[in-house]
Enzyme design. Sequence first.
Site, PDB file in Angstrom:
ATOM      1  N   ARG A 114       1.244  -1.743  -0.146  1.00 13.52           N
ATOM      2  CA  ARG A 114      -0.128  -0.089  -0.089  1.00 13.52           C
ATOM      3  C   ARG A 114       1.017   1.207  -0.003  1.00 13.52           C
ATOM      4  O   ARG A 114      -0.032   2.246  -0.315  1.00 13.52           O
ATOM      5  CB  ARG A 114      -0.409   0.085   1.443  1.00 13.52           C
ATOM      6  CG  ARG A 114      -2.067  -0.848   0.973  1.00 13.52           C
ATOM      7  CD  ARG A 114      -3.249  -0.758   2.317  1.00 13.52           C
ATOM      8  NE  ARG A 114      -4.557  -1.703   1.975  1.00 13.52           N
ATOM      9  CZ  ARG A 114      -5.101  -2.506   2.701  1.00 13.52           C
ATOM     10  NH1 ARG A 114      -4.875  -1.944   4.012  1.00 13.52           N
ATOM     11  NH2 ARG A 114      -5.611  -3.607   2.484  1.00 13.52           N
ATOM     12  N   LYS A 155     -19.536 -17.307   1.553  1.00 11.62           N
ATOM     13  CA  LYS A 155     -20.824 -17.011   1.570  1.00 11.62           C
ATOM     14  C   LYS A 155     -22.003 -16.640   1.147  1.00 11.62           C
ATOM     15  O   LYS A 155     -21.236 -15.331   0.190  1.00 11.62           O
ATOM     16  CB  LYS A 155     -21.333 -16.352   2.770  1.00 11.62           C
ATOM     17  CG  LYS A 155     -20.692 -16.454   4.417  1.00 11.62           C
ATOM     18  CD  LYS A 155     -20.650 -15.700   5.920  1.00 11.62           C
ATOM     19  CE  LYS A 155     -20.100 -16.257   6.876  1.00 11.62           C
ATOM     20  NZ  LYS A 155     -19.145 -14.957   7.122  1.00 11.62           N
ATOM     21  N   GLY A 188      -9.222  -7.740  -2.086  1.00 12.39           N
ATOM     22  CA  GLY A 188      -9.526  -9.237  -1.063  1.00 12.39           C
ATOM     23  C   GLY A 188      -8.627 -10.330  -1.606  1.00 12.39           C
ATOM     24  O   GLY A 188      -7.350 -10.412  -1.632  1.00 12.39           O
ATOM     25  N   GLY A 214     -13.331  -4.442  -0.033  1.00 12.35           N
ATOM     26  CA  GLY A 214     -14.831  -4.205   0.769  1.00 12.35           C
ATOM     27  C   GLY A 214     -15.162  -2.819  -0.680  1.00 12.35           C
ATOM     28  O   GLY A 214     -16.245  -3.384  -1.597  1.00 12.35           O
TER      29      GLY A 214
END
Length: 396
Positions: free
Chosen positions: A38, A201, A353, A376
């Site tokens: 980053r 999920k 992610g 996200g």
Amino acid sequence: MSFNKKTIEDIQVKGKRVLVRCDFNVPMKDGKITDENRLNGALPTIKYLMEKGAKVILCSHLGKAKGPDPSLTLAPVAMRLSELLNKEVVFAADDTVVGDNARKAVSVAKDGDVILLENTRFRKEEGKNEDSFSQDLASIADVYVNDAFGSAHRAHCSTVGVTKFVDTAVCGYLIQKELKFLGEAVQNPTRPFCAILGGAKVVDKIAVIENLLDKVDTLIIGGGMAYTFFKAQGYEIGKSLLDEERLDYAKEMMEKAKTKGVKLLLPVDNRIAPEYADVEAKITEDQNVPEGYMGLDIGPKSEKLFAYAVREAKTVIWNGPMGVAEFKNFAAGTVAVAKAMADSGATTIIGGGDSAAAVNNLGFGDKMTHISTGGGASLEFLEGKELPGIAALNNK
């Protein structure tokens, strides 16, 4: 949402105080940064502003601070950035973020100087997007630049609030790149367009599946999510992950795909184990998982099926691993998809992610067209949601 945002190249910055929201939320151990991706990602924007004679004021959050917390100070980031930029980055150590140290550093700064503010989450107002902190940030800036895509889905003082109190709010190179690749892929892809969704999920990907079924030619579903779709089709799934409340939803999505002429691909075999552990995998003949076993990865036939779909595509977006990729016995599906994308001639986009981590760890990172810097944020982007931190920037 308009993707046609002004960038740092559209404005004059010489002699101006330029507040840059970066993503320095880096992993640390014993006060040392353990992954500098980053920091490196922020360098092109910082260097451009320095070269153009701006007074560069950097800000970021780190961790989940809920007020001043010495263990979450950005001081180590300032030290490392100084080395990477070959120039001292002045660290303004104020628990109030914009305090006496910051104001003094900004007032004596010369063109091309760089200052780093303390962790924005040391101010409780940050997460609530309250005007008091937004005004403090704006009081030391003439121009605002957002280059933290990973935080663009949050309406915080340092991503949204501050833009109410400055006239000029533009994006840096990182966000510009995200908008180019993710924006173009979702709004105007070169076809055939294939999306690959994995992860555990169904609930996490509901809106993504719905949005992408309106846009893609092929949708591949792997990972733990696939077992809810299997169950909805009447297959046995043993002890595999199941989202009982989403069975009807899975049926609806399969119907929707059929109606829209979208090819919806699910695994045709599985790697299974009697428990959630990195043990030797058994491979099923078909979709069914026998009693007492759980599916932990796609099988070899599925790998070939998915790889073929990737080869046929001109644009591919991938979000979420195909199995429990951190177990070496159940990483093969994720490796196969990464390899197929790396070998394809398509525009290949990794949606942040776990998929980004997997691709980088496997050594395929430099073979992808674009790896998103926001997990996200890229998910919400793929859901078709407006990202507040992008919406707040000036349009061209």
